[in-house]
Design an enzyme around this catalytic site. Structure first.
Site, PDB file in Angstrom:
ATOM      1  N   MET A 120       0.896  -0.970  -0.023  1.00 19.49           N
ATOM      2  CA  MET A 120      -0.078  -0.156  -0.040  1.00 19.49           C
ATOM      3  C   MET A 120       0.812   1.340   0.057  1.00 19.49           C
ATOM      4  O   MET A 120       0.499   2.193   0.483  1.00 19.49           O
ATOM      5  CB  MET A 120      -0.752   0.258   1.145  1.00 19.49           C
ATOM      6  CG  MET A 120      -2.108  -0.926   1.273  1.00 19.49           C
ATOM      7  SD  MET A 120      -2.899  -0.393  -0.064  1.00 19.49           S
ATOM      8  CE  MET A 120      -4.373  -1.779  -0.500  1.00 19.49           C
ATOM      9  N   HIS A 154       4.069   5.504   2.102  1.00 16.66           N
ATOM     10  CA  HIS A 154       2.996   4.652   2.393  1.00 16.66           C
ATOM     11  C   HIS A 154       1.676   5.405   2.269  1.00 16.66           C
ATOM     12  O   HIS A 154       1.642   6.767   2.711  1.00 16.66           O
ATOM     13  CB  HIS A 154       3.289   4.153   3.803  1.00 16.66           C
ATOM     14  CG  HIS A 154       2.360   3.035   3.937  1.00 16.66           C
ATOM     15  ND1 HIS A 154       0.967   3.031   4.032  1.00 16.66           N
ATOM     16  CD2 HIS A 154       2.601   1.489   3.949  1.00 16.66           C
ATOM     17  CE1 HIS A 154       0.383   1.482   4.119  1.00 16.66           C
ATOM     18  NE2 HIS A 154       1.306   0.922   4.222  1.00 16.66           N
ATOM     19  N   HIS A 155       0.676   4.899   1.629  1.00 14.24           N
ATOM     20  CA  HIS A 155      -0.546   5.509   1.426  1.00 14.24           C
ATOM     21  C   HIS A 155      -1.246   6.041   2.573  1.00 14.24           C
ATOM     22  O   HIS A 155      -2.390   6.819   2.950  1.00 14.24           O
ATOM     23  CB  HIS A 155      -1.533   4.903   0.624  1.00 14.24           C
ATOM     24  CG  HIS A 155      -2.481   5.702  -0.113  1.00 14.24           C
ATOM     25  ND1 HIS A 155      -2.941   6.932  -0.016  1.00 14.24           N
ATOM     26  CD2 HIS A 155      -2.654   5.303  -1.565  1.00 14.24           C
ATOM     27  CE1 HIS A 155      -3.484   7.548  -0.785  1.00 14.24           C
ATOM     28  NE2 HIS A 155      -3.680   6.533  -1.834  1.00 14.24           N
ATOM     29  N   ALA A 156      -0.977   5.321   3.846  1.00 14.03           N
ATOM     30  CA  ALA A 156      -1.398   5.848   5.222  1.00 14.03           C
ATOM     31  C   ALA A 156      -0.779   7.093   5.585  1.00 14.03           C
ATOM     32  O   ALA A 156      -1.444   7.869   6.557  1.00 14.03           O
ATOM     33  CB  ALA A 156      -1.003   4.809   6.240  1.00 14.03           C
ATOM     34  N   THR A 178      -4.782  11.120   3.744  1.00 12.06           N
ATOM     35  CA  THR A 178      -5.681  10.640   2.505  1.00 12.06           C
ATOM     36  C   THR A 178      -6.879  11.264   2.496  1.00 12.06           C
ATOM     37  O   THR A 178      -7.485  11.094   3.692  1.00 12.06           O
ATOM     38  CB  THR A 178      -5.767   8.979   2.401  1.00 12.06           C
ATOM     39  OG1 THR A 178      -4.444   8.504   2.516  1.00 12.06           O
ATOM     40  CG2 THR A 178      -6.507   8.778   1.007  1.00 12.06           C
TER      41      THR A 178
END
Length: 535
Positions: free
Chosen positions: A21, A142-144, A340
């Site tokens: 991710m 990281h998309h977090a 996000t």
């Protein structure tokens, strides 16, 4: 400590070895003519000076006791020798070797005991056309921690407008408050966050109910009156499915229901295939303006045309149109927060239409219908929600989903992801090196084994194709088809308006007039960069 919002934490819970991710990009960099240093060391020093202005790169995860709630971010000092690493390629390597390296490195998960980012510097590249020394950089974030827009905001801090890095004023970093709350303190923080999230969600429910009621009333009203095209557009947008297309005054409607099943709608392996392609932005803008299309419409048309060519050769080409899941940013103007803020819409690509003019009209109509609905629906999409017990459930569900190959058993909602992220329109520099390309590297998920992410950079449209290595190993061939579809877009003539014949009067009342569609504009040919891969 700051706990992650529900949407950000979801990217952690859903991550598996088959479904990393993190997002990032592949950059080709050109060093100054008189450069004689060690670029890896220079980049580490450059990042060391910029880190005080990059809080998203100076924090790591702190897990809640028993994993009952979302983890939190705590301060951390990244070890730049671990976060910026050199990858030596064989002498005179080129784009094919870089793409293969990205495909090999992308499935490697980021170390969660460290800040969630990593830079890979590739050396050994062939020199430029005039002997310029070149290196490349593959970034992982990281998309977090960041979405596409937040990554652009980070780049504005890291990159410079000239080869001489600008002076950065040293700022004091925060103190070492790294998880000293203790178990009881962490539990209290988790419970407090759950209460705040629940209260916030409860306060939003009356407004959401009002919006849904208004949308339902609008739909009922439109169904009672208005043209047939308006009724169909409203219906198809409401169910987030394929939409009505108006072509030369006639209506072409794709059937309702799930998207067709393709080779992209499978469970992922732990391998990736990647390719990048560049299109000239000025030529794309000239062409799309003549056709009354937006940049996003043009991107969807070109990618749809490439997919139609690819599936025509490798089969099967579905009789129904492919559906793209398109991320929609919910970020307010000027918001550079590193989290996000996005949701998804569905767009029909018109791949079932052989005529490119009809396909373009289909894409434009689909886009307009979706935009009309997303203005209302965006406010209903929560980015934060109560997470008590969710970490266990989501992590177990993600593992089971992949192992049981659930993606092959469920109806297909979308066939691939297509994302368009605005970027800078002037050349940028990193630690003295000029950035030549900016190919995004994004996320493929179970059931959507192909991700196409587009970003504008320095008057170019840089496209990154990331796919499961087993479902689609031929990303370089698909990239060649993207260029072919772009040339088709440029050669597409302006559609002439064909007035419909006068309606025949019926015995019981006068005939009604039919609406005539607007004409679309005329292109100018151009030759994009040729790829080595044969189409």
């Amino acid at each position: 400590m700051k706990q992650l919002a529900g949407l950000d934490a979801s990217f952690l819970y859903l991550e598996t070895p088959q479904m990393p991710m993190h997002v990032g990009a592949l950059h080709l960099l050109e060093l100054p003519a008189d450069y004689a240093g060690d670029y890896v060391e220079d980049l580490r020093e450059h990042m060391r000076l910029r880190l005080p202005l990059l809080p998203a790169l100076r924090r790591k995860l702190l897990t809640m006791p028993l994993g009952l709630s979302n983890p939190g971010w705590v301060d951390a000092d990244p070890d730049l020798a671990e976060h910026i690493v050199e990858v030596e390629l064989p002498p005179d390597s080129g784009m094919a070797e870089l793409e293969a390296q990205v495909g090999a490195l992308h499935p490697v998960l980021l170390d969660r005991s460290r800040p969630l980012w990593k830079f890979h510097v590739f050396t050994g590249l062939a020199p430029g056309p005039e002997g310029q020394c070149r290196v490349a950089l593959y970034t992982q974030l990281h998309h977090a921690a960041v979405d596409g827009q937040a990554a652009v905001a980070l780049a504005q801090v890291i990159l410079d407008l000239g080869p001489e890095p600008r002076a950065i004023e040293a700022t004091a970093t925060r103190g070492n408050k790294r998880g000293r709350l203790g178990t009881v303190g962490l539990l209290r923080a988790a419970v407090a966050q759950q209460w705040q999230q629940t209260a916030k969600l409860a306060r939003s429910l009356p407004g959401a109910a009002g919006i849904l009621g208004s949308m339902a009333a609008d739909y009922v009203g439109s169904a009672a009156g208005g043209s047939a095209v308006d009724k169909l557009r409203t219906l198809l947008a409401d169910v987030a499915a394929q939409t009505t297309a108006v072509v030369r005054g006639k209506t072409a409607v794709s059937s309702l229901g799930p998207a067709p099943r393709t080779r992209f709608n499978v469970s992922l392996s732990a391998t990736r295939s990647f390719a990048g392609v560049t299109l000239p932005l000025a030529e794309l803008n000239r062409t799309r303006k003549r056709h009354g299309a937006s940049v996003n419409d043009a991107v969807l048309f070109v990618i749809g045309g490439a997919l139609r060519r690819f599936l025509t050769r490798h089969g099967p080409l579905p009789r129904k149109s492919l559906i793209a899941a398109v991320p929609v940013s919910m970020r307010a103007a000027g918001d550079t927060t590193s989290n996000t803020q996005a949701t998804m819409s569905l767009m029909s690509l018109g791949t079932h239409l052989a005529d490119p003019a009809q396909r373009l009209a289909h894409v434009i109509a689909s886009s307009q219908a979706m935009k009309a609905q997303m203005g209302q629906v965006k406010s209903l999409m929560p980015t934060d929600f109560p997470a008590l017990g969710i970490p266990w459930l989501m992590q177990a569900g993600a593992m089971l989903y992949g192992r049981a190959k659930v993606a092959e058993k469920l109806p297909v909602v979308a066939n691939l992801v297509i994302s368009n992220v605005p970027g800078p329109q002037l050349p940028l520099y990193l630690a003295g090196a000029r950035m030549l390309t900016n190919y995004p590297t994004s996320i493929a998920v179970h059931g959507l084994a192909l991700n196409v992410t587009v970003q504008t950079y320095n008057q170019s449209l840089d496209i990154g194709l990331m796919a499961c290595g087993e479902a689609l190993p031929q990303t370089s061939e698909l990239a060649a088809y993207v260029e072919a579809a772009f040339m088709e877009f440029q050669a597409l003539p302006v559609a002439a308006v064909e007035p419909e014949p006068a309606p025949v009067a019926k015995k019981r009342g006068p005939a009604k007039k039919k609406a005539v569609s607007k004409a679309t504009p005329k292109p100018r040919a151009s030759t994009p960069r040729k790829r080595a891969a044969a189409g």
